[in-house]
Scaffold this motif. Structure first.
Motif, PDB file in Angstrom:
ATOM      1  N   HIS A  82       0.841  -1.207   0.000  1.00 41.79           N
ATOM      2  CA  HIS A  82       0.000   0.000   0.000  1.00 41.79           C
ATOM      3  C   HIS A  82       0.872   1.250   0.000  1.00 41.79           C
ATOM      4  O   HIS A  82       0.609   2.216  -0.728  1.00 41.79           O
ATOM      5  CB  HIS A  82      -0.916   0.017   1.224  1.00 41.79           C
ATOM      6  CG  HIS A  82      -2.027  -0.979   1.187  1.00 41.79           C
ATOM      7  ND1 HIS A  82      -3.025  -0.940   0.240  1.00 41.79           N
ATOM      8  CD2 HIS A  82      -2.299  -2.048   1.979  1.00 41.79           C
ATOM      9  CE1 HIS A  82      -3.878  -1.940   0.455  1.00 41.79           C
ATOM     10  NE2 HIS A  82      -3.453  -2.620   1.503  1.00 41.79           N
ATOM     11  N   GLN A  85       2.225   2.773  -3.226  1.00 35.80           N
ATOM     12  CA  GLN A  85       1.313   3.488  -4.121  1.00 35.80           C
ATOM     13  C   GLN A  85       1.438   5.004  -3.987  1.00 35.80           C
ATOM     14  O   GLN A  85       1.105   5.740  -4.910  1.00 35.80           O
ATOM     15  CB  GLN A  85      -0.135   3.079  -3.826  1.00 35.80           C
ATOM     16  CG  GLN A  85      -0.436   1.607  -4.031  1.00 35.80           C
ATOM     17  CD  GLN A  85      -1.857   1.245  -3.623  1.00 35.80           C
ATOM     18  OE1 GLN A  85      -2.717   2.102  -3.496  1.00 35.80           O
ATOM     19  NE2 GLN A  85      -2.100  -0.040  -3.390  1.00 35.80           N
ATOM     20  N   SER A  96      -7.952   6.227  -3.199  1.00 33.43           N
ATOM     21  CA  SER A  96      -7.841   5.258  -4.296  1.00 33.43           C
ATOM     22  C   SER A  96      -8.895   4.165  -4.202  1.00 33.43           C
ATOM     23  O   SER A  96      -9.147   3.453  -5.180  1.00 33.43           O
ATOM     24  CB  SER A  96      -6.443   4.639  -4.327  1.00 33.43           C
ATOM     25  OG  SER A  96      -6.210   3.829  -3.183  1.00 33.43           O
ATOM     26  N   ASN A 374      -7.887  -3.789  -2.851  1.00 31.60           N
ATOM     27  CA  ASN A 374      -7.098  -2.641  -3.297  1.00 31.60           C
ATOM     28  C   ASN A 374      -5.809  -3.070  -3.971  1.00 31.60           C
ATOM     29  O   ASN A 374      -5.436  -2.535  -5.030  1.00 31.60           O
ATOM     30  CB  ASN A 374      -6.792  -1.747  -2.092  1.00 31.60           C
ATOM     31  CG  ASN A 374      -5.979  -0.515  -2.472  1.00 31.60           C
ATOM     32  OD1 ASN A 374      -4.749  -0.544  -2.451  1.00 31.60           O
ATOM     33  ND2 ASN A 374      -6.653   0.570  -2.823  1.00 31.60           N
ATOM     34  N   TYR A 378      -4.815  -2.607  -7.945  1.00 25.52           N
ATOM     35  CA  TYR A 378      -3.715  -1.710  -8.302  1.00 25.52           C
ATOM     36  C   TYR A 378      -2.591  -2.431  -9.041  1.00 25.52           C
ATOM     37  O   TYR A 378      -2.060  -1.927 -10.036  1.00 25.52           O
ATOM     38  CB  TYR A 378      -3.165  -1.053  -7.037  1.00 25.52           C
ATOM     39  CG  TYR A 378      -2.078  -0.032  -7.283  1.00 25.52           C
ATOM     40  CD1 TYR A 378      -2.399   1.259  -7.699  1.00 25.52           C
ATOM     41  CD2 TYR A 378      -0.733  -0.346  -7.100  1.00 25.52           C
ATOM     42  CE1 TYR A 378      -1.409   2.202  -7.929  1.00 25.52           C
ATOM     43  CE2 TYR A 378       0.261   0.591  -7.320  1.00 25.52           C
ATOM     44  CZ  TYR A 378      -0.082   1.868  -7.734  1.00 25.52           C
ATOM     45  OH  TYR A 378       0.910   2.789  -7.970  1.00 25.52           O
ATOM     46  N   TYR A 379      -2.237  -3.629  -8.578  1.00 22.74           N
ATOM     47  CA  TYR A 379      -1.068  -4.307  -9.136  1.00 22.74           C
ATOM     48  C   TYR A 379      -1.385  -5.316 -10.244  1.00 22.74           C
ATOM     49  O   TYR A 379      -0.508  -5.622 -11.055  1.00 22.74           O
ATOM     50  CB  TYR A 379      -0.299  -5.015  -8.015  1.00 22.74           C
ATOM     51  CG  TYR A 379       0.403  -4.059  -7.084  1.00 22.74           C
ATOM     52  CD1 TYR A 379       1.564  -3.400  -7.465  1.00 22.74           C
ATOM     53  CD2 TYR A 379      -0.108  -3.792  -5.806  1.00 22.74           C
ATOM     54  CE1 TYR A 379       2.199  -2.515  -6.609  1.00 22.74           C
ATOM     55  CE2 TYR A 379       0.531  -2.906  -4.945  1.00 22.74           C
ATOM     56  CZ  TYR A 379       1.690  -2.271  -5.358  1.00 22.74           C
ATOM     57  OH  TYR A 379       2.316  -1.392  -4.520  1.00 22.74           O
ATOM     58  N   THR A 382      -5.748  -2.908 -12.810  1.00 22.44           N
ATOM     59  CA  THR A 382      -5.469  -1.627 -13.473  1.00 22.44           C
ATOM     60  C   THR A 382      -3.975  -1.436 -13.733  1.00 22.44           C
ATOM     61  O   THR A 382      -3.587  -0.658 -14.598  1.00 22.44           O
ATOM     62  CB  THR A 382      -5.953  -0.449 -12.609  1.00 22.44           C
ATOM     63  OG1 THR A 382      -5.229  -0.437 -11.376  1.00 22.44           O
ATOM     64  CG2 THR A 382      -7.441  -0.566 -12.320  1.00 22.44           C
ATOM     65  N   GLU A 384      -1.668   0.095 -12.011  1.00 22.01           N
ATOM     66  CA  GLU A 384      -1.270   1.470 -11.683  1.00 22.01           C
ATOM     67  C   GLU A 384      -1.873   2.510 -12.622  1.00 22.01           C
ATOM     68  O   GLU A 384      -1.544   3.687 -12.523  1.00 22.01           O
ATOM     69  CB  GLU A 384       0.255   1.608 -11.671  1.00 22.01           C
ATOM     70  CG  GLU A 384       0.947   0.604 -10.772  1.00 22.01           C
ATOM     71  CD  GLU A 384       2.458   0.742 -10.788  1.00 22.01           C
ATOM     72  OE1 GLU A 384       2.962   1.807 -11.194  1.00 22.01           O
ATOM     73  OE2 GLU A 384       3.144  -0.224 -10.394  1.00 22.01           O
ATOM     74  N   TYR A 386      -4.546   4.628 -13.087  1.00 19.90           N
ATOM     75  CA  TYR A 386      -5.707   5.278 -12.496  1.00 19.90           C
ATOM     76  C   TYR A 386      -5.979   6.595 -13.215  1.00 19.90           C
ATOM     77  O   TYR A 386      -5.073   7.242 -13.731  1.00 19.90           O
ATOM     78  CB  TYR A 386      -5.467   5.570 -11.016  1.00 19.90           C
ATOM     79  CG  TYR A 386      -5.620   4.375 -10.097  1.00 19.90           C
ATOM     80  CD1 TYR A 386      -5.749   3.076 -10.577  1.00 19.90           C
ATOM     81  CD2 TYR A 386      -5.645   4.547  -8.710  1.00 19.90           C
ATOM     82  CE1 TYR A 386      -5.883   1.998  -9.726  1.00 19.90           C
ATOM     83  CE2 TYR A 386      -5.779   3.481  -7.843  1.00 19.90           C
ATOM     84  CZ  TYR A 386      -5.895   2.202  -8.364  1.00 19.90           C
ATOM     85  OH  TYR A 386      -6.022   1.133  -7.503  1.00 19.90           O
TER      86      TYR A 386
END
Length: 480
Positions: A82, A85, A96, A374, A378-379, A382, A384, A386
């Protein structure tokens, strides 16, 4: 020590940013400051108490130490992922969550995060009040109120002050724990302590859960304190700096707690602060230990108060579509959250150890699914990419409610209920498992897999590149 290229940002004592994106021109700081912040935040008495619980609740010395280390590594890895990020997104952690839950839907985990802040801060205030009261020669009630006023002041000053506190706490904490270990173990055979071994699965997993939950509970705000780092900062190095500081600090504190509980027995449980300071005998050394304990709690409680600003502001702005809040509102949120924590501390200071244990373990059920969702998004989903401006637009890319994320989160919480074993709540399947609590493992794995599967159907909504508010040409990257 500042990162290259950060000199464009003027130094101001009072932070002016809140939940808004931090432009590159205002980025500053170093990876070393991340290490010292989390080292100092964990070299503190509440971590000592948490480690002691592994023995107080029935574990032996050797396997308690081993279990705590395993939990630190697992939970610390989640927490540090986390934290990595922050430099990329330049945003507080919970903003996020609007990607995974929707602009309005993110309020669900945000409310739970606010409860976490209040609970952890209240527990810390109880111990800090004991220490500060002895140092100043005042009653615990007055000491808690003085401590709360200091927290409000430091949280209002903001990001730079918090990192400065982290550096001071790390130095003081290292020196204090060197002294405490020497005093505690003087005249005792460490080898004999480590021979205290009677392995049981339940006690070992309890130790793992205590330290893993300690680390994972930082996840909802760890990026708040890395978001000012330059975007060029390596994600891997950020992960290592944050994780190493947090794991090392917490493990040192918890090891001390294990040894203290094993050697002191009933003299430790319920009298944590007085026992620790008693190792310094009396006079100036004892006074310095009281001050050290209060300083350690001041650092982490300030983190909680500052993080509460981000969470409450994210709730309020989610409905209004704002990207920031005023300085007056920011101070009001600090006063609100610190005030709630103070009231809870004053009301419940007599039953701290038992209630804190139950709170810490039960809390894990609500944050492991959020962390899993989350991090997978994120990893792995998507990757990263955003759309940062859209995070403030209920009618934008992420919408008001992301029912897929909300349902997976709810399932992630519910699937743990039969497996939770705390004094606060015990699930129906715990007895069949011999009293072993494996809920947090299920709470990480099940929602991670489910979210990955359901999110694959929405890949067309992922932007082709990370979109930032102030980067030239960012609008050209909005295609999905």
């Amino acid at each position: 020590m500042e990162a290259p290229g950060s000199g464009a940002a003027p130094r101001k004592l009072i932070e002016r940013r809140s939940i808004d994106y931090i432009p590159e021109s205002e980025r500053h700081g170093s990876l070393f400051s991340q290490f010292t912040l989390w080292l100092g935040a964990n070299l503190q008495v509440t971590a000592v108490v948490t480690g002691a619980l592994a023995v107080v609740l029935g574990g032996d010395v050797f396997w308690s130490l081993a279990g705590l280390l395993v939990g630190q590594v697992i939970g610390g890895a989640v927490m540090a992922l986390h934290g990595a990020q922050g430099p990329q997104l330049g945003l507080p952690q919970m903003i996020s969550s609007r990607v995974q839950f929707g602009v309005y839907g993110a309020i669900i985990p945000l409310v739970l995060v606010c409860i976490m802040y209040v609970g952890f801060s209240a527990g810390g205030m109880v111990l800090a009040g004991q220490a500060l009261g002895h140092f100043l020669g005042i009653g615990s009630t007055s000491a808690i109120l003085v401590f709360a006023a200091l927290v409000v002041m430091l949280a209002a000053l903001g990001y730079r002050t918090i990192h400065t506190m982290g550096r001071i706490s790390s130095i003081v904490g290292v020196l204090a724990f060197l002294y405490l270990f020497a005093s505690l173990l003087h005249g005792h055979d460490i080898g004999a302590l480590l021979q205290n071994r009677h392995f049981t699965v339940g006690s070992f997993l309890l130790a793992v859960s205590l330290s893993a939950s300690w680390q994972i509970a930082y996840g909802p705000y760890v990026a708040d304190y890395s978001r000012y780092l330059p975007r060029s900062t390596s994600a891997l190095k950020t992960f290592l700096a944050v994780g190493a500081g947090s794991v090392l600090g917490a493990q040192v504190s918890m090891v001390f707690g294990v040894f203290a509980a094993a050697l002191a027995g009933d003299r430790f449980a319920g009298h944590e602060v007085s026992f620790i300071v008693g190792l310094g005998a009396s006079g100036a050394v004892a006074a310095l230990l009281y001050l050290t304990i209060a300083l350690g709690k001041l650092t982490i409680t300030t983190l909680n108060a500052y993080g509460s600003v981000m969470s409450v502001a994210a709730i309020i702005t989610g409905f209004g579509g704002q990207r920031t809040i005023s300085s007056r509102a920011r101070l009001g949120f600090i006063l609100l959250m610190v005030g709630l924590s103070t009231a809870l501390a004053l009301a419940g200071e007599r039953a701290f150890l038992k209630e804190f244990s139950a709170f810490l373990l039960f809390l894990l059920a609500f944050f492991t699914p959020w962390s899993a969702i989350n991090l997978v998004d994120y990893y792995f989903v998507t990757r990263e990419r955003y759309d940062v401006p859209a995070l403030s637009d209920p009618d934008g890319r992420y919408g008001r409610w992301n029912m897929a994320g909300i349902v997976v989160y709810a399932l992630g919480v519910l699937v743990q209920m039969p497996l939770i074993a705390t004094s606060f709540y015990t699930g129906a399947w715990v007895a069949a498992l011999g009293g072993v609590d494996i809920s947090w493992i299920v709470g990480l794995l099940v929602p991670a897999l489910l979210y990955y599967l359901v999110s694959r159907a929405r890949l067309d909504q992922v932007p082709k590149a990370l979109i930032l508010p102030d980067e030239p040409g960012a609008a050209k990257a909005t295609g999905g």
